[in-house]
Design a protein around this motif. Structure first.
Motif, PDB file in Angstrom:
ATOM      1  N   UNK A 414       0.796  -1.056  -0.055  1.00 22.37           N
ATOM      2  CA  UNK A 414       0.292  -0.073   0.093  1.00 22.37           C
ATOM      3  C   UNK A 414       1.047   1.072  -0.076  1.00 22.37           C
ATOM      4  N   UNK A 415       0.608   2.341  -0.505  1.00 22.69           N
ATOM      5  CA  UNK A 415       1.382   3.437  -0.882  1.00 22.69           C
ATOM      6  C   UNK A 415       0.315   4.845  -0.621  1.00 22.69           C
ATOM      7  N   UNK A 416       1.373   5.691  -0.135  1.00 21.39           N
ATOM      8  CA  UNK A 416       0.699   7.196   0.082  1.00 21.39           C
ATOM      9  C   UNK A 416       1.519   8.108  -0.282  1.00 21.39           C
ATOM     10  N   UNK A 417       1.144   8.899  -1.378  1.00 22.14           N
ATOM     11  CA  UNK A 417       1.924   9.716  -2.363  1.00 22.14           C
ATOM     12  C   UNK A 417       1.737  10.268  -3.553  1.00 22.14           C
ATOM     13  N   UNK A 418       2.489  10.620  -4.518  1.00 23.77           N
ATOM     14  CA  UNK A 418       2.070  11.289  -5.799  1.00 23.77           C
ATOM     15  C   UNK A 418       2.472  10.412  -6.878  1.00 23.77           C
ATOM     16  N   UNK A 419       2.698  11.026  -8.101  1.00 22.35           N
ATOM     17  CA  UNK A 419       2.996  10.245  -8.993  1.00 22.35           C
ATOM     18  C   UNK A 419       4.170   9.332  -9.231  1.00 22.35           C
ATOM     19  N   UNK A 420       5.305  10.144  -8.522  1.00 15.74           N
ATOM     20  CA  UNK A 420       6.450   9.451  -8.363  1.00 15.74           C
ATOM     21  C   UNK A 420       6.660   8.076  -7.723  1.00 15.74           C
ATOM     22  N   UNK A 421       5.889   8.026  -6.614  1.00 12.48           N
ATOM     23  CA  UNK A 421       5.995   6.509  -6.066  1.00 12.48           C
ATOM     24  C   UNK A 421       4.885   5.867  -6.949  1.00 12.48           C
ATOM     25  N   UNK A 422       3.912   6.211  -7.510  1.00  7.24           N
ATOM     26  CA  UNK A 422       2.928   5.380  -8.453  1.00  7.24           C
ATOM     27  C   UNK A 422       3.816   4.822  -9.424  1.00  7.24           C
TER      28      UNK A 422
END
Ligand code: COA
Length: 470
Positions: A414-422
């Motif tokens: 699971x992740x929380x962040x923006x396009x970079x982590x996506x």
């Protein structure tokens, strides 16, 4: 002959007639023929059109009756009122199965309903199984057959998709492609005049390429037949049942001529046969991917590791609110975790490995947590905070999934962040490791794996009881 054998000529045809194959690239009959050719279908193809001698280099016959060889499948794309006549010709020719692409049947009202009844009777008398009418056709990325009229193929994979809506079906294929979710068979089922969801569940249950069946349903005509097939099915089934509200239900009746029925009744029937319910496309594929590529959870106790305290707490909240448990860890686990943690954090569940966690801390703590007998599944969370290293998080998840396969405990990320982590977590998607952009999605996917564990346990118990009895 059972429905599985009856459907084989439709889904593995040795020869296909396209009735209404058009010379105009703007028409559906042209597109179907083109799609079959593009995917390199190796069987025989017979374009049928009384007005034209040749299309795309293929000789065209005026009617199926002019074709000398046997025809397994006829795909029909002529206006609705012309369908009975061409279907009678198919019956005379002893075609084994037909797909009626044409709209203008039960979804349009009483006149269309009568026309639909007429073509059903022609199919029955002619011993032909009928898919549709009002369908897009099907796409088979395993055997490279595109028998549908919209361009584009799914990635090959192990999730079968059945959709009562044709347009949504294609949207779901494109969504799945974007998420690197592979599909085995994609079937647009239309008005379900003859072949229905139950027939397809039976068929796909026997399909070696399919591990999970995902469905979009607006209405089911024969509830008992559907529930019997779902109960027999050895594979997990996930369903979006649309038309849940008065507005949705009214729209379904004009879309595919479906009666949506009471949602409470559907809900309890699905529960009885262990069908998992999804409420939108994203959830359908969240569940299907988890079911296809992670083991079922044998209990509802979840371990949570995150590099951000808040994300861990939120994940714990979601787990408990969907009916999972976030248990205390054993003393042995706590003692094993301590040397890997900074002094500011305590060894507990959910575990905060803090913002500066690198590959080894994620991997070591994940490994220890998975060995705890109180833990049945693991959610690994990465928050893209300033000092976070999402690439190392991704590496740790990949290694854990690979190394710990023998423990048979699901792991989801699971992740929380923006396009970079996506972009970074794309590597997990490519490797078919479930990865979700929110705590609720991750918790619901684990719940789905827990329900699947429960279903398999009950199947095992029933089997055991039968063996003891005999
Ligand atoms: N046998 C074989 N071919 C025939 C025929 C027959 N008895 N009668 C007509 N044809 C040919 C036509 O000559 C035409 O070919 P041409 O373009 O080379 O002249 C072709 O079949 C198509 O017939 P046409 O009358 O032009 O129909 P169309 O292409 O405009 O529409 C449908 C046909 C089926 C596409 C249309 O009626 C329809 O239902 N569209 C909606 C489909 C849909 O949305 N389905 C659900 C998706 S979820």
């Amino acid at each position: 002959m059972g429905s599985v054998e009856e459907l084989r000529p439709i889904f593995s045809p040795k020869s296909i007639a396209v009735i209404g194959a058009s010379r105009s690239p703007m028409k559906i009959g042209y597109e179907i023929l083109q799609n079959i050719l593009v995917q390199g279908y190796t069987g025989k193809i017979y374009p049928i059109n009384p007005e034209v001698p040749e299309i795309m280099g293929l000789k065209v016959q005026p009617s199926v009756l002019a074709v000398k060889d046997d025809i397994d499948l006829a795909i029909i794309a002529v206006p609705a009122e012309a369908v009975p006549k061409v279907m009678m010709e198919c019956a005379k020719k002893k075609v084994k199965g037909v797909i009626v692409i044409s709209s203008g049947f039960a979804e349009t009202g009483e006149k269309g309903r009568l026309l639909e009844e007429e073509i059903l009777q022609i199919a029955r008398k002619g011993n032909m199984r009928l898919i549709g009418p009002n369908t897009l056709g099907y796409k088979d990325p395993i055997d490279n057959l595109d028998a549908a009229f919209v361009f584009g193929m799914p990635r090959p994979g192990e999730i079968a998709l059945i959709s009562q809506s044709g347009a949504l079906c294609i949207g779901m294929v494109y969504y799945a492609n974007g998420e690197y979710i592979g599909l085995s068979r994609v079937i647009s089922i239309g008005n379900k005049a003859d072949v229905d969801d139950a027939d397809l569940i039976d068929y796909l249950d026997q399909d070696p390429a399919t591990k999970v069946i995902a469905m979009y349903i607006e209405g089911i005509k024969d509830g008992k037949k559907f529930l019997d097939a779902a109960r027999r099915c050895q594979k997990p089934i996930v369903v979006i049942k649309a038309g849940r509200t008065p507005a949705g239900s009214a729209a379904a009746s004009t879309h595919t001529g479906s009666l949506s029925g009471s949602d409470i009744v559907y809900d309890s029937a699905f529960r009885q046969v262990h069908i998992q319910r999804a409420y939108d496309v994203i959830e359908l594929f969240d569940f299907a991917r988890a079911l296809a590529y992670q083991p079922p959870a044998l209990g509802g106790r979840v371990g949570i590791i995150s590099n951000g305290g808040g994300a861990g707490i939120m994940t714990a909240d979601w787990c408990e609110s969907v009916g999972l448990k976030v248990p205390n860890l054993t003393k042995k686990t706590i003692d094993a975790l301590r040397p890997h943690l900074p002094s500011i954090t305590s060894a507990r569940n959910p575990l905060d490995v803090t913002g500066d966690a690198r590959f080894h801390r994620y991997h070591a703590t994940g490994s220890i947590m998975l060995s705890d007998p109180n833990i049945d599944s693991l959610i690994m969370v990465c928050v893209h905070a300033g000092i976070a290293r999402p690439r190392e998080f991704v590496g740790a998840v990949i290694k854990l999934v690979g190394d710990k396969r023998n423990l048979k405990k699901p792991i989801v990320a699971c992740w929380v962040g923006g396009p970079e982590i996506d972009e970074v977590v794309q590597e997990l998607r490519v490797k078919n490791i479930p990865v979700y952009s929110s705590a609720s999605r991750a918790a619901k996917a684990v719940k789905c794996l827990y329900e699947e564990g429960h279903r398999l346990e009950l199947i095992g118990k029933k089997k055991q009881a039968r063996e003891n009895h005999s």
